[in-house]
Write a protein that holds these residues in place. Structure first.
Motif, PDB file in Angstrom:
ATOM      1  N   LYS A 178      -7.622  -4.310  -2.625  1.00 52.88           N
ATOM      2  CA  LYS A 178      -7.177  -5.120  -1.502  1.00 52.88           C
ATOM      3  C   LYS A 178      -7.343  -4.354  -0.196  1.00 52.88           C
ATOM      4  O   LYS A 178      -7.413  -4.938   0.857  1.00 52.88           O
ATOM      5  N   LEU A 179      -7.358  -3.046  -0.292  1.00 51.00           N
ATOM      6  CA  LEU A 179      -7.440  -2.229   0.918  1.00 51.00           C
ATOM      7  C   LEU A 179      -8.787  -1.527   0.973  1.00 51.00           C
ATOM      8  O   LEU A 179      -9.363  -1.205  -0.067  1.00 51.00           O
TER       9      LEU A 179
ATOM     10  N   ARG B 194      -6.713   7.372   3.612  1.00 52.71           N
ATOM     11  CA  ARG B 194      -5.801   7.840   4.656  1.00 52.71           C
ATOM     12  C   ARG B 194      -4.370   7.371   4.402  1.00 52.71           C
ATOM     13  O   ARG B 194      -3.486   7.571   5.227  1.00 52.71           O
ATOM     14  N   LYS B 195      -4.182   6.726   3.260  1.00 54.86           N
ATOM     15  CA  LYS B 195      -2.851   6.248   2.869  1.00 54.86           C
ATOM     16  C   LYS B 195      -2.220   5.374   3.948  1.00 54.86           C
ATOM     17  O   LYS B 195      -1.049   5.539   4.295  1.00 54.86           O
ATOM     18  N   ILE B 196      -3.038   4.460   4.478  1.00 52.91           N
ATOM     19  CA  ILE B 196      -2.486   3.566   5.502  1.00 52.91           C
ATOM     20  C   ILE B 196      -2.055   2.274   4.813  1.00 52.91           C
ATOM     21  O   ILE B 196      -2.773   1.283   4.781  1.00 52.91           O
ATOM     22  N   TYR B 197      -0.967   2.329   4.175  1.00 51.32           N
ATOM     23  CA  TYR B 197      -0.378   1.110   3.622  1.00 51.32           C
ATOM     24  C   TYR B 197       1.104   1.361   3.361  1.00 51.32           C
ATOM     25  O   TYR B 197       1.541   2.488   3.152  1.00 51.32           O
ATOM     26  N   GLY B 198       1.826   0.290   3.426  1.00 54.92           N
ATOM     27  CA  GLY B 198       3.278   0.381   3.236  1.00 54.92           C
ATOM     28  C   GLY B 198       3.629   0.263   1.772  1.00 54.92           C
ATOM     29  O   GLY B 198       2.750   0.360   0.917  1.00 54.92           O
ATOM     30  N   PRO B 199       4.915   0.079   1.451  1.00 58.20           N
ATOM     31  CA  PRO B 199       5.297  -0.095   0.046  1.00 58.20           C
ATOM     32  C   PRO B 199       4.603  -1.324  -0.538  1.00 58.20           C
ATOM     33  O   PRO B 199       4.617  -2.387   0.068  1.00 58.20           O
ATOM     34  N   ARG B 200       3.961  -1.113  -1.698  1.00 61.27           N
ATOM     35  CA  ARG B 200       3.137  -2.171  -2.271  1.00 61.27           C
ATOM     36  C   ARG B 200       3.987  -3.157  -3.049  1.00 61.27           C
ATOM     37  O   ARG B 200       5.052  -2.858  -3.537  1.00 61.27           O
ATOM     38  N   ARG B 201       3.411  -4.341  -3.164  1.00 63.12           N
ATOM     39  CA  ARG B 201       4.026  -5.375  -3.986  1.00 63.12           C
ATOM     40  C   ARG B 201       3.352  -5.424  -5.337  1.00 63.12           C
ATOM     41  O   ARG B 201       2.205  -5.045  -5.457  1.00 63.12           O
TER      42      ARG B 201
ATOM     43  N   SER C 200       6.426 -11.773  -3.588  1.00 66.98           N
ATOM     44  CA  SER C 200       6.602 -12.617  -2.391  1.00 66.98           C
ATOM     45  C   SER C 200       7.468 -13.826  -2.744  1.00 66.98           C
ATOM     46  O   SER C 200       7.924 -13.972  -3.873  1.00 66.98           O
TER      47      SER C 200
ATOM     48  N   ARG D 171       8.165  -3.031  -3.253  1.00 62.76           N
ATOM     49  CA  ARG D 171       8.757  -4.288  -2.793  1.00 62.76           C
ATOM     50  C   ARG D 171       8.697  -5.295  -3.930  1.00 62.76           C
ATOM     51  O   ARG D 171       7.838  -5.223  -4.793  1.00 62.76           O
TER      52      ARG D 171
ATOM     53  N   HIS E 267      -3.103 -12.082  -5.308  1.00 67.53           N
ATOM     54  CA  HIS E 267      -3.195 -11.838  -3.870  1.00 67.53           C
ATOM     55  C   HIS E 267      -1.896 -12.146  -3.138  1.00 67.53           C
ATOM     56  O   HIS E 267      -1.556 -11.493  -2.167  1.00 67.53           O
ATOM     57  N   TRP E 268      -1.187 -13.171  -3.608  1.00 67.96           N
ATOM     58  CA  TRP E 268       0.068 -13.501  -2.921  1.00 67.96           C
ATOM     59  C   TRP E 268       1.255 -12.806  -3.580  1.00 67.96           C
ATOM     60  O   TRP E 268       2.381 -12.958  -3.134  1.00 67.96           O
ATOM     61  N   GLN E 269       1.015 -12.136  -4.667  1.00 70.83           N
ATOM     62  CA  GLN E 269       2.079 -11.464  -5.433  1.00 70.83           C
ATOM     63  C   GLN E 269       3.213 -12.446  -5.752  1.00 70.83           C
ATOM     64  O   GLN E 269       4.391 -12.154  -5.563  1.00 70.83           O
TER      65      GLN E 269
END
Lengths: 192, 1054
Positions: free
Chosen positions: B190-191, B198-205, B45, B42, B124-126
């Motif tokens: 951050k995670l 468990r790869k629980i994250y969406g497309p990273r920024r 922000s 992504r 943190h806010w990208q």
């Protein structure tokens, strides 16, 4: 917070934050949000000012003084952005119930963690329901799972989701019908 | 007789040189990286952080204070100032506090700013971090730095927290003065670990960084300062002026700093608006590094898949051949250091026109290329081709051919180290080679036009495009309704047509409309320039930590392995066949122009890639000259591929009277020194020159001794550079072109100084000694400016031996070459002050000011620069140059020639920047045999000295007891070439001396001549009869005698 209205006199009004009942300083506060979803609060002037200064969505000071963000606003934004980063979107919406508060949104593996990485965003309640349902799926037998097994689990996950959606749709449909029935019943009862 | 046909170089070789060819290097064992069209991540922000820093005015350039704005979208949310408490006095801090209280601004220390604003927003806010010259500002707020590793090797890694504390780091890799790669990576997660596992994250920024300076160059096609940029973009706020840098803080200075941030933001928004005109959805603004980024964005927008992706099985050996035929644009001087009236012409959109004529768009959109042998057909075509054939556009479509040539005095591009030049340059010279060499068919046709004979072909490979790629989309150009369908339209042709159309509309439009159209035209120019050439030959050089095995695919011979410290990574749309065909086509255009010029009885002064200055012969009247020029220009009319009447070889604005609206011609004169170093001017009624166009070649690396560095409009050079050219032209008009009066220009007696930034770890290492023992905040840091001085050789000799004259006369002492310090200093606004603090970058010792060249000394030979690639072009030569006749001694394979070119132009040549794959193994044996022969003729000691190797080393190689490395072999070749050159010079001198000797004997008689030359009569007799060679002492004496006699004659004449 964009508009403030002078509060009219009322015995039962009090500040939502400090409980103050001084009618001279109480005022109606309106939170800016969706146009069709405006919420009103009663706050004392002091709390109202304090809240206004914390608001990260404030735009321009009346006197044209440059804006600054408080430490609290900065921290809140950090939490918000971290959640967006975790969820992979700036507009997280539960795929089942359409709730959209990032504070209780989670990512769910549609096919189960072991079988793929298709993520959807769900609220905690819906997530718990779908994850519980996944425990009834057939156990893993391939190491690593072969493509057919992955697709099978993906389809089962999708079916669970659609099943939950069907339940929710039915609930919502019944709710609307009940509401309509209630609305239709009231005038009949009150009619002399 | 004039032009290239003149001279005897065609018949006999004048130089035996090692010729350099480009090769294709592939790192061994490295898998082809997957080519990602676009990104799966992504974007940043909506938050934007804009900041700027103000520093001390000493060489350290330490942060004093800075200003920032934090915006959500365009909306200002937070603004304030930050400062370094250790760099400000109490009074300064008081001023800051009062100012921020009065203006309701935040005031933070640097540590607070980094922790609470910068890291939060950027990491943190990208957010998108925006600044003007961002690497400098980022380096100011960092706590520490180290050398970057991995893909950012060669850059810096900045620590954004005090030592021992964890925090994200920023990595910056300098690409050029206009662009740097900036990224950020975190040490904290951050995670949670479970989520990552468990790869629980969406497309990273990813955080994004935008340097407004870079963006401006990409969008507008030119660099400028923030103030000039704001003026160009007509932003609501403009940069304020100040002279308070480094002085006690005042509210006005703080206003200035805040305004800078606001202006930076406004420039960014305006540039973003102009960039969005392109409508490139797949190209985020923080990925725009140059015009080429925009070009590639259009290719992606149309869904065109890169050639390397669609045809992964294209043989590397063939890429090697293609690379071997690649040469850049042609830039030459022909009439050197003489004033000649010229008609200065250039080709309309040269590269897009060539692409269009040759039908190269089909290769761009094809699913790959096929190739087949076309030797017979190509030889027939070459034998029969005439100038008239080239006038048919259809003919140009047959030029997708590479040719293996048996070169025998053919005029072809030759890349070599000419004369004593340390770097490779390309010259169109006569070439003879025992072994065959590869060239484009266009180059062979150019050779036939210029020599009159067809080159002999050993083999030819013709390339044809495969079927068109599927799923291509139409592209809207510059967000207008003008669309181009890549499958049906020729992109190059359509883009030039649109540009010309918009240009014509802008001339008639109202002010507001004209403004919009001009922006559109600029956008179209950017697209045309970027897609027509550069992206196809893009090779990025990665510096490796330790040598990497690279398989070199040469144009001739089998691939070989070589250990390299630098690896070339092809760019996304790398397609060298297109690159070589385009530049070959452009060189053919120039060759046609040259042929036509000579056929018309005219001459030419210089040419530069797409332009040529046609010179009027002495005695020809203007009317006749212009009529012939017109006829040459008209010749190109049938080659117009566009659907509108366009002048394909047009007269430039400089040919017309100033303010004449492009109608009234005015005699234009030219004075050309060497390639890319020329001036064009008119002469007014009083005989004074009016400079119309000048080149900054050889001047651009120096800071202006007076005035500012902003180029004068239309002339293209800064004020002081204009003045230098003015003096050169004045001297030439007065008939004494060698004696240029520069001494009365302001500050030319000051040390000549250039400015560059410490952009890489090796450059920063120069200041290691200076930084020793200092706290980090007081050290010279990455991206600090530094000043570079030049050492004066004569002064160094004087320093070593006393007065230069004595030293030079004294044979023994004169042989000792003085050490020339490479003087640098930390940045100071006053260069004179910096000169007193400068030190040798190699030893760290101070360099006395008297050793530094002044501007006058540095510019003393600017107007005499030899054109080493041609004959009759030494320092004092003037008039027509002659082509060399190069005989190939050996072939060395090289990589990207322009690696770190910009850095070298400022700080001097760096041999390590050269990517040299070396010589193919088959040729090594023959070179060693040649070296044995050279050793036998000149002696091993002489060979070792010329090759800069030890005698033992050379001896071991020649005896076959040691295998030379590529580097040693290159040195041996260089040594042999040097000995060969010396032998030729000696032979020439001996021939001249013999001629003088006979003249002397004829004039004075045998006995008198022998007495005058102090030679024994018997020996003299043997020399005269050719039984004994002339000794060097006799040759020297004869030269001195001739010199004295000439001087006497001159004195007598006076």
């Amino acid at each position: 917070m964009t508009t403030y209205k002078k509060h009219g006199t009322s015995k039962h009004r009090f500040c939502l934050i400090c409980g103050c009942t001084d009618t001279m300083i109480l005022q109606d506060c309106q939170l800016a949000g969706n146009r069709d979803h405006i919420r009103r609060f009663v706050l004392c002037r002091e709390c109202s000012d304090r809240l206004a200064s914390r608001s990260p969505t404030r735009t321009e000071n009346q006197a044209g003084i440059p804006q600054t963000m408080s430490e609290i606003a900065l921290r809140r934004e950090t939490r918000k952005q971290k959640a967006f980063d975790r969820l992979g979107t700036d507009h997280p919406i539960c795929a089942c119930c359409l709730s959209s508060d990032r504070r209780f949104m989670e990512s769910h593996h549609l096919e189960g963690e072991k079988f793929g990485e298709t993520l959807i965003n769900l609220c905690r309640n819906c997530h718990r329901i779908l994850s519980d349902g996944q425990q009834d799926h057939p156990p893993q037998f391939g190491e690593p799972p072969i493509t057919e097994e992955r697709i099978g689990h993906w389809l089962l996950g999708l079916a669970d989701l659609l099943e939950l959606l069907v339940t929710k749709l039915k609930e919502f449909g019944n709710y609307l019908i009940d509401k309509a029935r209630g609305a239709a019943a009231v005038p009949a009862e009150t009619t002399p | 007789m004039s032009g290239i046909m003149r001279g005897d170089a065609a018949s006999t070789a004048t130089d035996k040189l090692t010729v350099a060819l480009r090769a294709y290097g592939v790192p061994e064992g490295r898998e082809e990286p997957p080519i990602l069209s676009g990104t799966s991540r992504r974007g940043p922000s909506r938050w934007n952080l804009i900041f700027d820093t103000e520093t001390t005015a000493d060489p350290v350039l330490r942060l004093r204070f800075g200003a920032y704005q934090l915006r959500y979208g365009d909306e200002l949310r937070d603004t304030g100032l930050f400062y370094d408490p250790a760099a400000l006095s109490e009074a300064d801090v008081g001023v800051l506090k009062n100012y921020t209280d009065a203006k309701h601004l935040k005031l933070l220390t640097n540590a607070e700013f980094v922790e609470k604003i910068f890291l939060r927003a950027a990491y943190h806010w990208q957010a998108t971090t925006i600044g003007f010259n961002l690497p400098f500002d980022l380096s100011r707020i960092a706590y520490l730095h180290s050398d970057a590793r991995g893909k950012m090797r060669g850059g810096f890694s900045f620590h954004m927290a005090p030592e021992g504390m964890k925090a994200p780091r920023i990595r910056i890799k300098h690409l050029s003065r206009k662009a740097s790669l900036i990224d950020m990576y975190g040490s904290d997660q951050k995670l949670s670990r479970g989520m990552r596992k468990r790869k629980i994250y969406g497309p990273r920024r990813r955080p994004a960084f935008v340097d407004v300076h870079t963006l401006a160059h990409a969008v507008l096609g030119r660099s400028s300062t923030l103030g000039a940029l704001a003026n160009t973009l007509e932003t609501p706020h403009r940069k304020l002026g100040t002279d308070e840098h480094g002085k006690p803080l005042t509210p006005e200075y703080l206003d200035y700093a805040l305004q800078d941030v606001q202006v930076t933001w406004e420039c960014f928004t305006e540039l973003r608006r102009r960039f969005e005109l392109h409508g490139l959805e797949r190209l985020p603004i923080h990925h725009v590094y140059s015009e080429a980024s925009i070009g590639k964005g259009y290719l992606r927008q149309m869904g065109i898949r890169p050639w390397r992706e669609v045809q992964r099985d294209f043989p590397d050996e063939l890429v090697g051949i293609v690379m071997g035929t690649y040469f850049g644009g042609r830039a030459e001087v022909h009439l050197r250091r003489v004033i000649r009236q010229v008609a200065y012409c250039d080709f309309t959109s040269m590269y897009p026109t060539v692409c269009s004529l040759m039908g190269l768009w089909r290769l761009v959109i094809a699913d790959g290329v096929d190739w087949h042998d076309a030797t017979d057909a190509t030889q027939r075509l070459l034998d029969s081709v005439t100038l008239a054939d080239l006038q048919h556009p259809a003919f140009w479509e047959q030029l997708h051919v590479l040719v293996e040539v048996d070169a025998d005095a053919d005029i072809l591009p030759v890349r070599a180290r000419y004369g004593r030049e340390p770097q490779y340059t390309i010259g169109l010279n006569y070439l003879t080679s025992a072994d065959t060499l590869w060239f484009t068919l266009a180059d062979c046709i150019a050779s036939k036009l210029l020599t009159g004979k067809a080159t002999k072909i050993a083999r030819a490979i013709a390339f044809t495009s495969r079927k068109v790629q599927r799923n291509l989309n139409s592209a809207r150009i510059a967000s207008t309704d003008y669309t181009i369908d890549p499958t049906k339209d020729d992109f190059y042709r359509r883009i030039v047509e649109r540009r010309q159309h918009v240009k014509a509309l802008a001339k008639k439009a109202t002010d507001e409309e004209a403004e919009r159209l001009k922006a559109e035209e600029a956008a179209l120019k950017t697209i045309a320039n970027s897609i027509a050439y550069g992206v196809y030959v893009q090779l990025n050089v990665d510096e490796e930590e330790k040598p990497v095995a690279v398989r070199c695919h040469p144009a001739k011979g089998r691939p070989f392995l070589v250990d390299m410290n630098q690896v070339e990574e092809p760019g996304e749309f790398f397609h060298p066949l297109l690159g070589t065909l385009i530049t070959g086509g452009a060189r053919l255009m120039l060759a046609i122009a040259e042929r036509l010029i000579l056929d018309q009885g005219l001459d030419w002064a210089f040419c530069d890639t797409d332009s040529m200055a046609i010179a009027k012969p002495e005695g020809m009247i203007d009317k006749e000259f212009f009529a012939r020029v017109e006829s040459i220009r008209n010749w190109f009319a049938p080659l117009n591929p566009y659907d509108m009447p366009l002048d394909m070889f047009k007269l430039e604005d400089a040919n017309y009277r100033i303010g004449g609206g492009g109608k009234n011609m005015q005699p234009l004169f030219c004075f050309a020194v060497s390639s890319k170093r020329y001036v064009l001017f008119n002469v007014d009624d009083q005989g004074r020159p009016i400079i119309r166009k000048a080149s900054a070649h050889g001047l651009g690396h120096l800071l202006p001794p007076y005035g500012d560095a902003v180029p004068l409009e239309e002339i293209g050079v800064a004020r002081w550079q204009h003045d230098v050219w003015y003096r050169i032209v004045l001297a030439a008009l007065a008939g004494r072109s060698q004696q240029v009066q520069l001494r009365d220009l302001a500050n030319v007696d000051q040390p000549a100084v250039g400015r560059y930034a410490a952009t890489t770890p090796p450059l920063l290492a120069w200041f290691e000694k200076m930084n020793e023992g200092r706290p980090y905040a007081e050290q010279i840091r990455p991206f600090n400016f530094m000043l570079m001085f030049q050492a004066d050789r004569i002064a160094a000799i004087e320093e070593l031996h006393g007065p230069a004259g004595d030293a030079l006369r004294d044979k023994t002492r004169g042989k000792v070459e003085p050490y020339l310090p490479r003087a640098v200093a930390g940045y100071r606004t006053d260069p004179a002050e910096a000169a007193s603090q400068c030190f040798d970058r190699e030893t760290g010792r101070p360099v006395p000011r008297q050793l530094l060249k002044t501007y006058a000394q540095a510019l003393a030979q600017f107007h005499l620069r030899p054109e080493a690639k041609f004959l009759d072009a030494d320092f004092l030569d003037s008039g027509p140059t002659r082509r060399r006749h190069v005989e190939v001694h050996a072939i060395v394979y090289i990589g990207k020639e322009a690696n770190r070119w910009e850095e070298q132009s400022y700080i001097g040549l760096d041999e390590e920047a050269e990517i040299e794959y070396g010589i193919i193994p088959e040729q090594r044996k023959s070179i060693i045999n040649q070296a044995r022969e050279a050793g036998n003729i000149h002696g091993q000691r002489a060979l070792a000295k010329a090759a800069e190797l030890s005698l033992q080393q050379v001896s071991a190689i020649l005896r076959g007891q040691a295998a030379p490395t590529n580097e040693t072999l290159a040195k041996l070749i260089k040594g042999m070439a040097e000995l060969d050159r010396k032998a030729r010079v000696e032979q020439q001198e001996t021939d001249t001396a013999e001629r003088r000797l006979r003249e002397m004997v004829a004039e004075l008689g045998f006995q008198v001549a022998a007495v005058q030359l102090e030679i024994d009569a018997g020996n003299f007799s043997r020399m005269m009869s050719g039984k004994r060679r002339l000794t060097p002492a006799i040759v020297r004496k004869l030269r001195d005698q001739a010199f004295l006699r000439n001087r006497k004659r001159r004195n007598f004449a006076r």
